[in-house]
Design an enzyme around this catalytic site. Structure first.
Site, mmCIF file in Angstrom:
data_model
loop_
_atom_site.group_PDB
_atom_site.id
_atom_site.type_symbol
_atom_site.label_atom_id
_atom_site.label_comp_id
_atom_site.label_asym_id
_atom_site.label_seq_id
_atom_site.Cartn_x
_atom_site.Cartn_y
_atom_site.Cartn_z
ATOM 1 N N HIS A 142 -133.924 -83.832 -22.399
ATOM 2 C CA HIS A 142 -133.088 -82.901 -23.167
ATOM 3 C C HIS A 142 -133.401 -82.937 -24.662
ATOM 4 O O HIS A 142 -133.068 -81.997 -25.378
ATOM 5 C CB HIS A 142 -131.612 -83.271 -23.028
ATOM 6 C CG HIS A 142 -130.947 -82.790 -21.768
ATOM 7 N ND1 HIS A 142 -131.059 -81.513 -21.293
ATOM 8 C CD2 HIS A 142 -130.109 -83.422 -20.903
ATOM 9 C CE1 HIS A 142 -130.323 -81.382 -20.200
ATOM 10 N NE2 HIS A 142 -129.737 -82.537 -19.931
ATOM 11 N N HIS B 8 -133.796 -88.253 -17.767
ATOM 12 C CA HIS B 8 -133.087 -86.975 -17.849
ATOM 13 C C HIS B 8 -132.622 -86.693 -19.286
ATOM 14 O O HIS B 8 -132.907 -85.633 -19.849
ATOM 15 C CB HIS B 8 -131.883 -87.028 -16.891
ATOM 16 C CG HIS B 8 -131.013 -85.815 -16.893
ATOM 17 N ND1 HIS B 8 -131.048 -84.889 -15.884
ATOM 18 C CD2 HIS B 8 -130.082 -85.367 -17.787
ATOM 19 C CE1 HIS B 8 -130.171 -83.926 -16.155
ATOM 20 N NE2 HIS B 8 -129.573 -84.205 -17.301
ATOM 21 N N GLU B 9 -131.938 -87.665 -19.865
ATOM 22 C CA GLU B 9 -131.379 -87.425 -21.201
ATOM 23 C C GLU B 9 -132.487 -87.263 -22.241
ATOM 24 O O GLU B 9 -132.354 -86.468 -23.180
ATOM 25 C CB GLU B 9 -130.431 -88.553 -21.619
ATOM 26 C CG GLU B 9 -129.272 -88.811 -20.656
ATOM 27 C CD GLU B 9 -128.502 -87.569 -20.244
ATOM 28 O OE1 GLU B 9 -128.489 -86.585 -21.000
ATOM 29 O OE2 GLU B 9 -127.938 -87.574 -19.132
ATOM 30 N N GLY C 255 -122.200 -89.345 -16.733
ATOM 31 C CA GLY C 255 -123.145 -90.447 -16.560
ATOM 32 C C GLY C 255 -123.778 -90.795 -17.901
ATOM 33 O O GLY C 255 -123.909 -91.952 -18.278
ATOM 34 N N ALA C 256 -124.166 -89.740 -18.628
ATOM 35 C CA ALA C 256 -124.795 -89.927 -19.924
ATOM 36 C C ALA C 256 -124.791 -88.601 -20.665
ATOM 37 O O ALA C 256 -124.560 -87.553 -20.068
ATOM 38 C CB ALA C 256 -126.220 -90.413 -19.750
ATOM 39 N N MET C 257 -125.046 -88.672 -21.975
ATOM 40 C CA MET C 257 -125.010 -87.463 -22.791
ATOM 41 C C MET C 257 -126.150 -87.487 -23.802
ATOM 42 O O MET C 257 -126.356 -88.469 -24.519
ATOM 43 C CB MET C 257 -123.647 -87.399 -23.500
ATOM 44 C CG MET C 257 -123.503 -86.263 -24.486
ATOM 45 S SD MET C 257 -123.577 -84.657 -23.656
ATOM 46 C CE MET C 257 -124.329 -83.653 -24.916
ATOM 47 N N GLU C 258 -126.852 -86.354 -23.880
ATOM 48 C CA GLU C 258 -128.118 -86.290 -24.616
ATOM 49 C C GLU C 258 -128.005 -86.066 -26.114
ATOM 50 O O GLU C 258 -128.971 -85.585 -26.727
ATOM 51 C CB GLU C 258 -128.963 -85.162 -24.017
ATOM 52 C CG GLU C 258 -128.437 -83.725 -24.286
ATOM 53 C CD GLU C 258 -127.546 -83.170 -23.197
ATOM 54 O OE1 GLU C 258 -126.880 -83.965 -22.503
ATOM 55 O OE2 GLU C 258 -127.491 -81.940 -23.041
ATOM 56 N N ASN C 259 -126.876 -86.402 -26.767
ATOM 57 C CA ASN C 259 -126.760 -86.204 -28.223
ATOM 58 C C ASN C 259 -128.097 -86.512 -28.893
ATOM 59 O O ASN C 259 -128.700 -87.549 -28.630
ATOM 60 C CB ASN C 259 -125.704 -87.140 -28.794
ATOM 61 C CG ASN C 259 -124.437 -87.143 -27.991
ATOM 62 O OD1 ASN C 259 -123.824 -86.117 -27.827
ATOM 63 N ND2 ASN C 259 -124.083 -88.292 -27.438
ATOM 64 N N GLU D 85 -120.004 -82.333 -25.869
ATOM 65 C CA GLU D 85 -120.318 -81.284 -24.895
ATOM 66 C C GLU D 85 -119.159 -81.191 -23.912
ATOM 67 O O GLU D 85 -118.626 -82.230 -23.516
ATOM 68 C CB GLU D 85 -121.599 -81.595 -24.110
ATOM 69 C CG GLU D 85 -122.032 -80.372 -23.303
ATOM 70 C CD GLU D 85 -123.349 -80.560 -22.528
ATOM 71 O OE1 GLU D 85 -123.842 -81.683 -22.410
ATOM 72 O OE2 GLU D 85 -123.855 -79.555 -22.039
HETATM 73 N N1 BES Z 1 -125.336 -82.944 -20.627
HETATM 74 C C1 BES Z 1 -124.991 -83.776 -19.538
HETATM 75 C C2 BES Z 1 -123.700 -84.507 -19.702
HETATM 76 C C3 BES Z 1 -122.465 -83.661 -19.691
HETATM 77 C C4 BES Z 1 -122.132 -82.926 -18.624
HETATM 78 C C5 BES Z 1 -121.627 -83.639 -20.764
HETATM 79 C C6 BES Z 1 -120.982 -82.158 -18.630
HETATM 80 C C7 BES Z 1 -120.493 -82.866 -20.763
HETATM 81 C C8 BES Z 1 -120.165 -82.125 -19.696
HETATM 82 C C9 BES Z 1 -126.095 -84.813 -19.275
HETATM 83 O O1 BES Z 1 -127.364 -84.439 -19.669
HETATM 84 C C10 BES Z 1 -126.157 -85.019 -17.792
HETATM 85 O O2 BES Z 1 -126.536 -84.129 -17.119
HETATM 86 N N2 BES Z 1 -125.788 -86.180 -17.320
HETATM 87 C C11 BES Z 1 -125.738 -86.489 -15.906
HETATM 88 C C12 BES Z 1 -126.764 -87.508 -15.533
HETATM 89 C C13 BES Z 1 -128.035 -86.931 -15.053
HETATM 90 C C14 BES Z 1 -129.036 -88.007 -14.704
HETATM 91 C C15 BES Z 1 -127.898 -85.995 -13.892
HETATM 92 C C16 BES Z 1 -124.381 -87.050 -15.600
HETATM 93 O O3 BES Z 1 -123.659 -87.346 -16.545
HETATM 94 O O4 BES Z 1 -124.039 -87.171 -14.433
HETATM 95 ZN ZN ZN Z 2 -128.355 -83.114 -18.454
#
Ligand code: BES
Ligand code: ZN
Length: 858
Positions: free
Chosen positions: A310, A306-307, A270-274, A137
């Site tokens: 998704h 959160h993840e 922070g994390a990614m929802e693959n 992403e």
């Molecule tokens: N989909 C995002 C991660 C992401 C964001 C990937 C931008 C690539 C580009 C993920 O679901 C997300 O929102 N992660 C947050 C953590 C969340 C608890 C708010 C993050 O990574 O900060």
């Molecule tokens: Zn997210």
């Protein structure tokens, strides 16, 4: 054969072609051969697709890949590069509309920026080891294989990966087979459901796992490097419970057979929802009782929630295009609170929502240079600046307002309906509104579109008498200069108030609410409405009395103080009004309210930088924190509430800033007595470090640095980074700036270091110098990493508050433009502007006010 250079990408704001309108992929047969030592990969992709119209040029996405032996439906094809990462497969004769396939061999490089396919470095015992992981992403799949890299181009994937035979290999679906040949192994994964490219993922290397099952039998595994796997117990437990909760909440079974979660030693976001293969930064997944503070543990629960949300909202039903990104992220940022609140009711998550997301959203949305929640995105490179507090936190705040407006039952029915009719497909914001309308019978689009299509939010002025409330609304813009230029705007505001259960829908610029017994009304009960309220001085004094006598609920106390500071920053009132109100909080004992107070004071300290303010603030902080410091002390009480434990570090830190002698002495004693971080309680480390830093020098720096080098906890490293960047001695500031580019600081930690150095007022100018000199290095390391690069202009902007610095800042970014950063830079300039105006207006007044205050307790 063609070589596509990543730097050749031409970015323009014009609308890019959506390839899916020409070519609709249905299945990818993808083989990738990884060479970890050489940091390279080779592969082959065979893609079935539907051609929408007859052509001899098939457009696909590829970036930084070497392409060879391309064929379309068995016929040789040439590759022809175009802009926006598009490559055409050109065949000699025209192809008819209908089913075809293309096959391409490709080669690529594995590079350090944490997107596409990248290495993660860690220590296995004393040995250096490396994992390989993907981050696709928003549009990085094209850096690993040629594909139609758009969210609407959903297809199934059959993935096979060749690795060293010892390596664990994880992807979205379960392993179907694994064949070892010599030193190598080819792992074949089961076909995925129909899904978008940005959700495809794989991770490989030396990993171990813990496993548990959900009520419906889904296998959940938490993976980490061998030394860390024992710290995944908490996230595993939260994950299982969240999946159970969401199955019930969304009324749809978890769509896959298994769910893997992997803690990666290097990670950009922070994390990614693959889908089924969720990746995390270690600090967002590992809980180590010896190193994790309570707020760190909460963070882990929130990120997991959160993840996993998704997995349905985003993965099963996906946005049509990035314009609707807010819906993905805003929704997940809201529903994570629902889940964690359910799992841990005593954590008071909805109270924390207000200090975290709601306030963060208002902070950014109060700028003239904010953007609407629904924002036009043409080129995906433009999306780098929309992963921000508007998409996430304002998105979550307006969904919370809608949830209150519709009621839980209708909301949940509508949501389940939306997921059901759009599963395995793509949807737009309007599709969600339609489903909610169908189930609630209310006109959701009309209500919501005002909140999502306009920039900003209102300030409501209320003139309150016993039987009526005169209401006025206008857009809240923090910068008074910008406010003069603003056009008139209104929002449909459901006005709640503490004096009644009735609600008043306030739609026009002015209105009169005829009501009863409103003399002590506090509007916006529980801050569910997304607006700031301004009262007359007399009415505010009445509310202050109510705060002092404990007659107002927690979130309302929180809202009153945060609104007061926002109004002061924007010159609707004076900071002295906010400070006066604060005095009625002497008995306050709620952690979230304290968090808000500490946050507001810290912004004030950051902007008002004179020694006068700093010195005069000390007795004030001492007195403010004293009752709670006395109540809580340093040692957790038996069966202490979650909130008290959360609050202790906040009030102790305030007391330490205020130079409360006992607190300072105790913190230093603890610091001096510690041989490693683990000798200090995790919750108290930031206070202990912070105090030692303010009262120390080289000895303390060296000790903190040795802690930094020896700890393997990612959360602990962030705390230590904050301490290491906060010294006032020039030579120590120089050292911390030098460390940023050294191999002691991981790329994923760089932005913390830069931010912390800016936040140290003694280091501000040196950091700015460093920043300018190293901007090219920053762009080189993070230019492709959407979330991170867009946050850099924000760090200096948060601490600059003068015309000269504004000029320097604007000139620097004018000379050093990079695509996608226009908005963050404009926001930065505006922040410096309002901070300058606030400082000029109130700095001296604040210093005098604080001086005149007695300090009865010192
Ligand atoms: N989909 C995002 C991660 C992401 C964001 C990937 C931008 C690539 C580009 C993920 O679901 C997300 O929102 N992660 C947050 C953590 C969340 C608890 C708010 C993050 O990574 O900060
Ligand atoms: Zn997210």
């Amino acid at each position: 054969m063609s070589i596509i250079c990543p730097c050749a990408t031409i970015v323009s704001m014009k609308k890019v072609q959506h390839l899916v309108e020409t070519i609709k992929p249905t299945n990818y047969d993808l083989f990738i051969n990884l060479n970890r030592k050489q940091k390279a990969f080779k592969g082959t992709v065979l893609t079935q697709f539907e051609l929408q119209e007859s052509t001899s040029k098939i457009p696909i996405h590829a970036k930084g890949l070497k392409l060879a032996s391309a064929k379309v439906s068995g016929k040789p094809a040439k590759t022809e590069e175009s802009d926006h990462d598009v490559v055409y497969l050109v065949v000699e004769s025209q192809l008819e509309a209908g089913s075809h396939y293309f096959q391409v061999d490709f080669e690529g490089k594995i590079t350090d920026p944490m997107v596409g396919l990248y290495p993660c470095y860690f220590k296995h015992g004393n040995e250096d080891d490396t994992l390989l992981a993907t981050q696709f992403e928003s549009h990085h799949a094209r850096e690993v294989f040629p594909c139609i890299d758009e969210p609407a181009a959903k297809a199934t994937f059959n993935l096979s990966i060749k690795t060293h035979k010892e390596d664990v290999v994880i992807s979205n679906t379960p392993e179907q087979s694994a064949k070892v040949s010599g030193q190598h192994k080819t792992t074949v994964f089961e076909q995925t459901p129909v899904m978008s490219t940005y959700l495809l993922a794989f991770v490989t290397g030396n990993l171990e796992y813990l496993e548990a099952k959900t009520k419906s039998g889904i296998s959940v595994k938490t993976w980490a490097t061998p030394a860390n796997v024992k710290f995944t117990e908490f996230s595993l437990d939260v994950a299982v419970k969240c999946l159970d909760y969401y199955e019930e909440f969304f009324k749809i079974a978890y769509p896959l057979e298994k769910c893997d979660m992997i803690a990666l030693p290097d990670f950009a976001a922070g994390a990614m929802e693959n889908w089924g293969c969720v990746t995390y930064r270690e600090s967002a997944m590992l809980v180590d009782e010896k190193n994790t503070s309570l707020d760190g543990k909460q963070w882990v629960a929130m990120v997991v929630a959160h993840e996993l949300a998704h997995q349905w909202f985003g993965n099963l039903v996906t946005m049509e295009w990035w314009t609707d990104l807010w819906l993905n992220e805003g929704f997940a940022s809201w529903v994570e609170y629902m889940a964690v609140d359910k799992l841990f009711p005593d954590w008071q998550m909805w109270t924390q929502f207000v200090t975290d997301d709601y306030m963060r959203a208002q902070g950014l949305d109060s700028l003239a240079n904010t953007h609407p929640v629904e924002v036009e995105v043409n080129d995906p490179d433009e999306i780098r600046n929309i992963f921000d507090a508007i998409s996430y936190s304002k998105g979550a705040s307006v969904i919370r307002m809608l949830f209150e407006y519709l009621g839980e039952e209708d909301f949940r029915e509508g949501l389940a309906h939306y997921l059901n009719i759009n599963k395995y497909k793509n949807a737009k914001t309007q599709d969600l509104w339609s489903a909610l309308e169908e189930k609630s019978g209310k006109n959701v689009s009309e209500f919501m579109s005002e909140w999502t299509s306009q920039s900003g939010f209102p300030v409501v002025s209320a003139e309150i008498s016993d039987d009526k409330i005169k209401l006025t609304q206008q857009r809240f813009i923090i910068n008074p200069e910008e406010r003069k230029k603003a056009k008139a705007q209104t929002w449909p505001i459901p006005i709640d108030s503490t004096h009644t259960k009735q609600q008043f829908l306030f739609k026009n610029a002015h209105d009169m609410w005829q009501t009863k017994s409103a003399s002590f009304a506090k509007l916006n009960t529980d801050q569910t409405g997304f607006y700031v309220t301004k009262y007359s001085k007399e009415h505010l004094a009445k509310l202050a009395d109510q705060v002092a006598s404990g007659k107002i609920g927690v979130i309302d106390r929180l809202g009153l103080i945060s609104d007061s500071f926002s109004l002061a920053q924007a010159s609707y009132s004076s900071t002295l009004d906010a400070l006066e109100l604060l005095e009625s909080y002497s008995k306050e004992d709620n952690a979230a309210v304290w968090d808000q107070i500490a946050g507001d004071i810290s912004v004030m300290r950051r902007v008002m930088q004179t020694d006068d303010v700093r010195e005069n603030l000390k007795p004030y902080l001492r007195a403010l924190s004293y009752p709670q410091v006395e109540r809580l002390g340093w040692k957790p009480h038996k069966r202490e509430s979650h909130f008290d434990t959360l609050m202790r570090p906040t009030v102790l830190a305030m007391a330490s800033l205020g130079e409360n002698e006992e607190v300072v002495t105790e913190a230093i004693r603890r610091f001096n007595g510690a041989k490693s971080p683990e000798d200090i309680e995790p919750d108290l480390r930031s206070v202990v470090y912070g105090t030692a830093v303010r009262n120390g020098g080289k000895t303390e720096f060296d000790k903190l640095l040795s802690f930094y080098e020896s700890t393997s906890s990612a959360q602990e490293k962030v705390k230590l980074a904050s301490a290491l960047c906060s010294f006032e001695q020039v030579e120590l500031i120089e050292k911390s700036l030098e460390l940023i580019k050294s191999n002691q600081v991981k790329l994923q930690e760089v932005s913390y270091w830069v931010a912390y150095c800016f936040f140290n007022r003694h280091a501000r100018d040196m950091t700015w110098q460093w920043f300018k000199e190293n901007w090219k290095w920053i762009v080189d390391k993070f230019g492709t990493d959407i979330m991170t690069i867009a946050s850099f202009p924000n760090y200096p902007a948060r601490v600059f508050a003068s015309k000269e610095l504004e000029k320097e800042y604007a000139e620097f970014f004018e000379k050093n433009k990079i695509p996608g950063l226009e908005r963050p830079v404009k926001q930065g300039i505006e922040a410096i502007e309002w901070q300058t105006l606030w400082r000029e207006r109130d700095e001296q007044k604040i210093a005098d006010y604080l001086k005149a205050k007695q300090d009865p307790l010192s």
